[in-house]
Scaffold this motif. Sequence first.
Motif, short mmCIF file in Angstrom:
data_model
loop_
_atom_site.label_atom_id
_atom_site.label_comp_id
_atom_site.label_asym_id
_atom_site.label_seq_id
_atom_site.Cartn_x
_atom_site.Cartn_y
_atom_site.Cartn_z
N ARG A 1 0.85 -1.20 0.00
CA ARG A 1 0.00 0.00 0.00
C ARG A 1 0.88 1.24 0.00
O ARG A 1 1.45 1.61 1.02
CB ARG A 1 -0.91 -0.01 1.22
N MET B 1 -5.53 -5.27 -2.86
CA MET B 1 -6.83 -4.82 -3.32
C MET B 1 -6.62 -4.11 -4.66
O MET B 1 -5.49 -3.89 -5.08
CB MET B 1 -7.46 -3.89 -2.29
N THR B 2 -7.70 -3.73 -5.29
CA THR B 2 -7.64 -3.10 -6.61
C THR B 2 -6.73 -1.89 -6.63
O THR B 2 -5.93 -1.72 -7.55
CB THR B 2 -9.06 -2.72 -7.07
N THR B 3 -6.79 -1.05 -5.60
CA THR B 3 -5.99 0.17 -5.57
C THR B 3 -4.50 -0.09 -5.44
O THR B 3 -3.69 0.83 -5.60
CB THR B 3 -6.44 1.08 -4.41
N VAL C 1 -2.80 -2.72 -7.13
CA VAL C 1 -2.27 -3.57 -8.20
C VAL C 1 -1.04 -2.95 -8.86
O VAL C 1 -0.01 -3.60 -9.02
CB VAL C 1 -3.35 -3.90 -9.24
N LYS C 2 -1.14 -1.69 -9.26
CA LYS C 2 -0.03 -1.04 -9.95
C LYS C 2 1.24 -1.05 -9.09
O LYS C 2 2.33 -1.36 -9.59
CB LYS C 2 -0.41 0.39 -10.33
N GLN D 1 -8.35 -8.60 -5.07
CA GLN D 1 -8.20 -8.39 -6.51
C GLN D 1 -7.89 -9.69 -7.27
O GLN D 1 -8.58 -10.00 -8.24
CB GLN D 1 -7.13 -7.32 -6.78
N VAL E 1 -11.08 -11.96 -7.51
CA VAL E 1 -12.15 -11.62 -8.46
C VAL E 1 -11.64 -11.49 -9.89
O VAL E 1 -12.43 -11.60 -10.83
CB VAL E 1 -12.92 -10.34 -8.05
N MET E 2 -10.35 -11.27 -10.08
CA MET E 2 -9.79 -11.12 -11.43
C MET E 2 -8.49 -11.93 -11.58
O MET E 2 -7.44 -11.37 -11.92
CB MET E 2 -9.54 -9.65 -11.75
N ARG F 1 -6.53 -11.71 -14.97
CA ARG F 1 -5.75 -10.49 -15.19
C ARG F 1 -4.45 -10.52 -14.39
O ARG F 1 -3.38 -10.19 -14.90
CB ARG F 1 -6.58 -9.27 -14.82
N CYS F 2 -4.54 -10.91 -13.13
CA CYS F 2 -3.38 -10.88 -12.25
C CYS F 2 -2.30 -11.89 -12.66
O CYS F 2 -1.11 -11.59 -12.55
CB CYS F 2 -3.81 -11.11 -10.80
N TYR G 1 0.48 -10.79 -15.40
CA TYR G 1 1.62 -9.89 -15.19
C TYR G 1 2.90 -10.72 -15.23
O TYR G 1 2.99 -11.76 -14.57
CB TYR G 1 1.50 -9.15 -13.85
#
Length: 185
Positions: free
Chosen positions: A28, A82-84, A86-87, A111, A114-115, A118-119, A122
């Motif tokens: 985070r 969490m989604t926030t 990922v980057k 994240q 649910v996805m 996508r994950c 990477y």
Amino acid sequence: MGDIMCGGKTNMTESNVNRKKIGLVYPRLKYPSGDLPLGMLIISGYLKQETTEDIRFYDTSFVDDWKTLFTEECDFYCFGLMTTMVKDAVMMGNYLKEKYPDCKIIFGGPQPTVMPERCIKYPCVDAVVIGEGEDVLLDWIKAGYNFEGIAGFWFKKDGLIVKNEKRKYRDNLEHFGFPDWSVIN
């Protein structure tokens, strides 16, 4: 925040001599609310209770230079995100892969649950945990760090994505015990 080196069980056995270093990473960098990474703290406590592995905890929430946390190589870095996040998690995963080319990167948390498709794509990510990570990680450790056949894992093998079966969700999360407050400073 920081690099805490403690194993769970302390009896010296042959498995302790060859134990792995597992870094639990809470990536985070944005929106530091001050909320504790409760899920990751519970995983830390549970793995220390159930294994003899060297569990380390890295919380980047309030660190000016997050790279200073990663001064020793872990065999595995397990990110809870969490989604926030990922980057930032991908940025950290890329950094760790460059600094420690033999390490494995695992993404887990809301994240990847649910996805996962996508994950897992990477380049820095070797595997994703879908669902509650406590049992998935414990079964994986007991299986000698083999992703194959461990319900709740998707992983990369020979350029392909292997999708293990889903794991049933637990009705009673109290089984996992209390958070590992020792890693909070």
